[in-house]
Structures are given as structure tokens and as C-alpha cells.
Design a protein around this motif. Structure first.
Motif, PDB file in Angstrom:
ATOM      1  N   UNK A   3       1.083  -1.311  -0.176  1.00  0.00           N
ATOM      2  CA  UNK A   3      -0.006   0.165   0.203  1.00  0.00           C
ATOM      3  C   UNK A   3       0.955   1.189   0.072  1.00  0.00           C
ATOM      4  N   UNK A   4       0.887   2.111  -0.970  1.00  0.00           N
ATOM      5  CA  UNK A   4       1.738   3.135  -1.126  1.00  0.00           C
ATOM      6  C   UNK A   4       0.848   4.401  -0.811  1.00  0.00           C
ATOM      7  N   UNK A   5       1.410   5.157   0.276  1.00  0.00           N
ATOM      8  CA  UNK A   5       0.801   6.593   0.677  1.00  0.00           C
ATOM      9  C   UNK A   5       1.774   7.557   0.534  1.00  0.00           C
ATOM     10  N   UNK A   6       1.551   8.606  -0.184  1.00  0.00           N
ATOM     11  CA  UNK A   6       2.181   9.849  -0.128  1.00  0.00           C
ATOM     12  C   UNK A   6       1.864  10.827   0.816  1.00  0.00           C
ATOM     13  N   UNK A   7       2.796  11.400   1.502  1.00  0.00           N
ATOM     14  CA  UNK A   7       2.207  12.298   2.677  1.00  0.00           C
ATOM     15  C   UNK A   7       1.573  13.589   2.099  1.00  0.00           C
ATOM     16  N   UNK A   8       0.474  14.053   2.552  1.00  0.00           N
ATOM     17  CA  UNK A   8      -0.036  15.201   2.100  1.00  0.00           C
ATOM     18  C   UNK A   8       0.866  16.542   2.542  1.00  0.00           C
ATOM     19  N   UNK A   9       1.465  16.663   3.626  1.00  0.00           N
ATOM     20  CA  UNK A   9       2.434  17.823   3.733  1.00  0.00           C
ATOM     21  C   UNK A   9       3.704  17.070   4.293  1.00  0.00           C
ATOM     22  N   UNK A  10       4.697  18.168   3.746  1.00  0.00           N
ATOM     23  CA  UNK A  10       6.026  17.933   4.075  1.00  0.00           C
ATOM     24  C   UNK A  10       6.176  17.874   5.396  1.00  0.00           C
ATOM     25  N   UNK A  11       7.502  17.242   5.952  1.00  0.00           N
ATOM     26  CA  UNK A  11       8.004  17.473   7.525  1.00  0.00           C
ATOM     27  C   UNK A  11       7.988  18.946   7.434  1.00  0.00           C
ATOM     28  N   UNK A  12       7.435  19.362   8.573  1.00  0.00           N
ATOM     29  CA  UNK A  12       7.321  20.990   8.780  1.00  0.00           C
ATOM     30  C   UNK A  12       7.591  21.284  10.322  1.00  0.00           C
TER      31      UNK A  12
ATOM     32  N   UNK B 276      -8.377  12.096   8.263  1.00  0.00           N
ATOM     33  CA  UNK B 276      -9.681  11.587   8.611  1.00  0.00           C
ATOM     34  C   UNK B 276     -10.797  11.673   7.539  1.00  0.00           C
ATOM     35  N   UNK B 277     -10.338  12.563   6.542  1.00  0.00           N
ATOM     36  CA  UNK B 277     -11.277  12.706   5.347  1.00  0.00           C
ATOM     37  C   UNK B 277     -11.116  11.946   4.369  1.00  0.00           C
ATOM     38  N   UNK B 278      -9.800  11.326   4.232  1.00  0.00           N
ATOM     39  CA  UNK B 278      -9.541  10.237   3.214  1.00  0.00           C
ATOM     40  C   UNK B 278     -10.460   9.268   2.947  1.00  0.00           C
ATOM     41  N   UNK B 279     -10.617   8.782   1.806  1.00  0.00           N
ATOM     42  CA  UNK B 279     -11.725   7.723   1.710  1.00  0.00           C
ATOM     43  C   UNK B 279     -10.796   6.338   2.367  1.00  0.00           C
ATOM     44  N   UNK B 280     -11.479   5.440   2.604  1.00  0.00           N
ATOM     45  CA  UNK B 280     -10.777   4.053   3.187  1.00  0.00           C
ATOM     46  C   UNK B 280     -10.311   3.214   1.693  1.00  0.00           C
TER      47      UNK B 280
END
Lengths: 146, 176
Positions: free
Chosen positions: B19-28, B75-79
Motif C-alpha cells: 500500500x503506497x501512501x504519499x504524505x499530504x504535507x512535507x515534514x514541517x 480523517x477525510x481520506x476515503x478508505x
């Protein structure tokens, strides 16, 4: 913690095998559990909503694993200081952390092998061990992060 | 009654679908500060760029134990179903409906700095069982997640082991 003077040279502590880490007591509050969960981006309701946690069969909200890992990180880096570089955190999970409890961290320097230091750590609450494990760190300060 | 889940799960393990998931935000920095505030962590390498540079880093760094944080599901991501969820479902359907987390093993290749964008690759790594445990008969399943940066370089790995079990008779008490 007092701010470190910015011009001050950072110095790594002298670490020897068998050395005990200073004890750290963490009051386990609902605030720590809920803010820890959200700060680690874990929105599961059992970590912030008591009624959901109780419906799931636990007496109260309980600490998420990411917070446990981050508290282990804090305990070790308070011992190592800013020059310590954590390379591995291996933990076994035990009794849950519920609000109103207190978790006491203790630790021992298990091995010093050149640059590599292995610490055995234990975080115990009133129910028993919450977390036990090992953390590896180094002090290779010349290494750049990128 | 329980059935043997290993055939189906071993197929998932050999298929090795991630399962590949790309972070929505960079480390900040704001999230690093927020995390340190919640944990009561005052290590200046997480908070003060000058001290971080004196300690040999290019900027403030994220606490290594926060490796998972950047790719957590929003929380808003589709499963999206993955082989890890499928394997957990197989264990549940095979008569091992109760679960406890057992181990977490994280290894860090380098410290993360603001701007890093992580991609997580998660798969089922191994299954062991059936084993008699203090909680009842069950299976230990381990997932492996590899985290890579924007240059496709490995920055850390995490292994996560859970025990799925049939509660032993007379041991219905919940101790999650």
C-alpha cells in the motif's frame, strides 16, 4: 529546561556500560493522551473520546502507540542531549496508559560498542510494564543529514 | 471454531503488494513544535535551528520516533483497502477476532528535516502461528513499512507486530 546558549559548544555525555539513566515520571493525563494522539495525527476516537473508548470495552481513553514511541524518544534524548542520534527504537507493548496513572521510565546502558550505544528502557504504570525495549543511538556528529 | 488462515495470508505475503501512501504535507516546523509541545520534549535540535546546526544537522529535525506521523491517514481520506487489512480480515474470519499490539521496531537511516516529503510502502511481511499465548491461541502477524524521501531514498523502516487470538476459556476479560 533552560535554553542552551547558542554559541556554547555542545558536549556529548560520558556513557559507560551498566550506567543507570535518571528516572523520569510521566503523569498520564487525559490531556497528554488526547493531545499526543492528535499531534501524531492519530484521530482514532478511543484516544480522545471517553464514551467511544468505553463502548469499545476499555475503562477510559488510552495512549496511542505513536505517543508511547515519542515519549521513549524524549526519555532517551533527555539522557543523550542534543548530540545523541537515535538509530533504532524497538519496543514491546504491555499494559495500557489510562488517565490518572503515572508512568515511570527507567533505563540502563546495555552496551557501548564504539559509536553504538544500546539502552534498555522500561516504562511502568500502576498496571505493570506499559513499554519495554531497546534504543540504539550514536554520537557521530560529523554526519550531515543531507 | 477456528480455521487455518496461513494459506491465504502466505499468498498475500508472496504477492508482496504494497500500500503506497504519499504524505499530504512535507515534514514541517509547526508540526514538529506541536508534537514536542504535546510530548513535553524540549530537545533544542527539534526546536532551534541554530542548536540543530551546531549539532551537525542542516535544520531542526523531527523526533525520529515521529517517523509514522507524516503518512498517517487523514480523517477525510476515503478508505483504501490494502493487503494488510485483508490479512487482518482473514485472521478475524478464521476465528481469531481479538487483537493486541505486541511490538514496534523502528529503524532510522537519517533524521528528517522540514521539506522532506515521505512516501510509505506497507506490506504484510510474516505470519507465525498458531501459538498458545497467555491470552489464548493466536497468530502473530508482522507488517513492514518502508519510508522513502522525495529522492526515493530510504529514510526509515517500521515493523509492527500484532497478535490475533481466540480468547482462552475463562479469560474473557479485556486487557487491550
Amino acid at each position: 529546561m533552560t535554553a542552551i546558549a547558542k554559541t556554547q559548544l555542545l558536549v556529548a555525555p560520558v556513557i559507560t556500560e551498566g550506567q543507570q539513566l535518571p528516572e523520569l515520571k510521566i503523569p498520564v493525563t487525559a490531556t497528554l493522551i488526547a493531545t499526543g494522539a492528535v499531534a501524531t495525527r492519530d484521530f482514532q476516537k478511543v484516544h480522545h473520546d471517553k464514551s467511544v473508548a468505553q463502548a469499545a470495552g476499555t475503562p477510559d481513553i488510552f495512549m496511542n502507540i505513536l505517543t508511547t514511541n515519542c515519549l521513549v524518544n524524549r526519555y532517551v534524548s533527555e539522557f543523550s542531549g542534543p548530540l545523541g542520534r537515535i538509530k533504532k527504537i524497538n519496543i514491546r507493548l504491555g499494559a495500557p496508559n489510562y488517565p490518572g496513572d503515572e508512568m515511570t521510565f527507567t533505563g540502563t546502558v546495555q552496551a557501548v560498542q564504539g559509536e553504538r550505544i544500546v539502552l534498555a528502557i522500561n516504562g511502568t504504570n500502576s498496571l505493570g510494564p506499559h513499554v519495554t525495549g531497546t534504543v540504539e543511538l550514536t554520537f557521530e556528529s560529523q554526519e550531515e543529514t543531507r | 471454531m477456528s480455521v487455518d488462515p496461513s494459506l491465504e495470508i502466505n499468498e498475500l505475503i508472496s504477492a508482496s503488494h504494497e500500500r503506497v501512501s504519499i504524505a499530504r504535507d512535507p515534514v514541517n516546523r509547526p508540526m514538529i513544535h506541536h508534537l514536542c509541545d504535546a510530548m513535553g520534549d524540549a530537545n533544542p535540535i527539534y526546536l532551534d535551528p541554530e542548536v540543530a546546526r551546531n549539532a551537525g544537522h542542516s535544520d531542526v529535525v523531527a523526533p525520529p520516533a515521529a517517523l509514522q506521523v507524516w503518512n498517517m491517514t487523514n480523517p477525510s481520506d476515503p478508505e483504501i483497502s490494502s493487503d494488510v487489512d485483508r490479512a487482518y480480515g482473514i485472521l478475524e474470519a478464521s476465528g481469531y477476532p481479538k487483537v493486541v499490539a505486541v511490538n514496534s521496531e523502528q529503524e532510522y537511516e537519517r533524521h528528517l528535516v522540514p521539506g522532506d516529503v515521505l512516501t510509505a510502502y506497507e506490506k504484510v511481511e510474516s505470519l507465525k502461528g498458531p501459538k498458545q499465548t497467555g491470552l489464548g491461541e493466536g497468530y502473530f502477524i508482522t507488517t513492514l513499512t518502508e519510508y522513502k524521501d522525495q529522492n526515493d531514498q530510504l529514510v526509515g523502516t517500521m515493523r509492527f507486530r500484532t497478535l490475533w487470538y481466540t480468547p482462552a476459556v475463562g479469560q474473557e476479560q479485556d486487557n487491550d
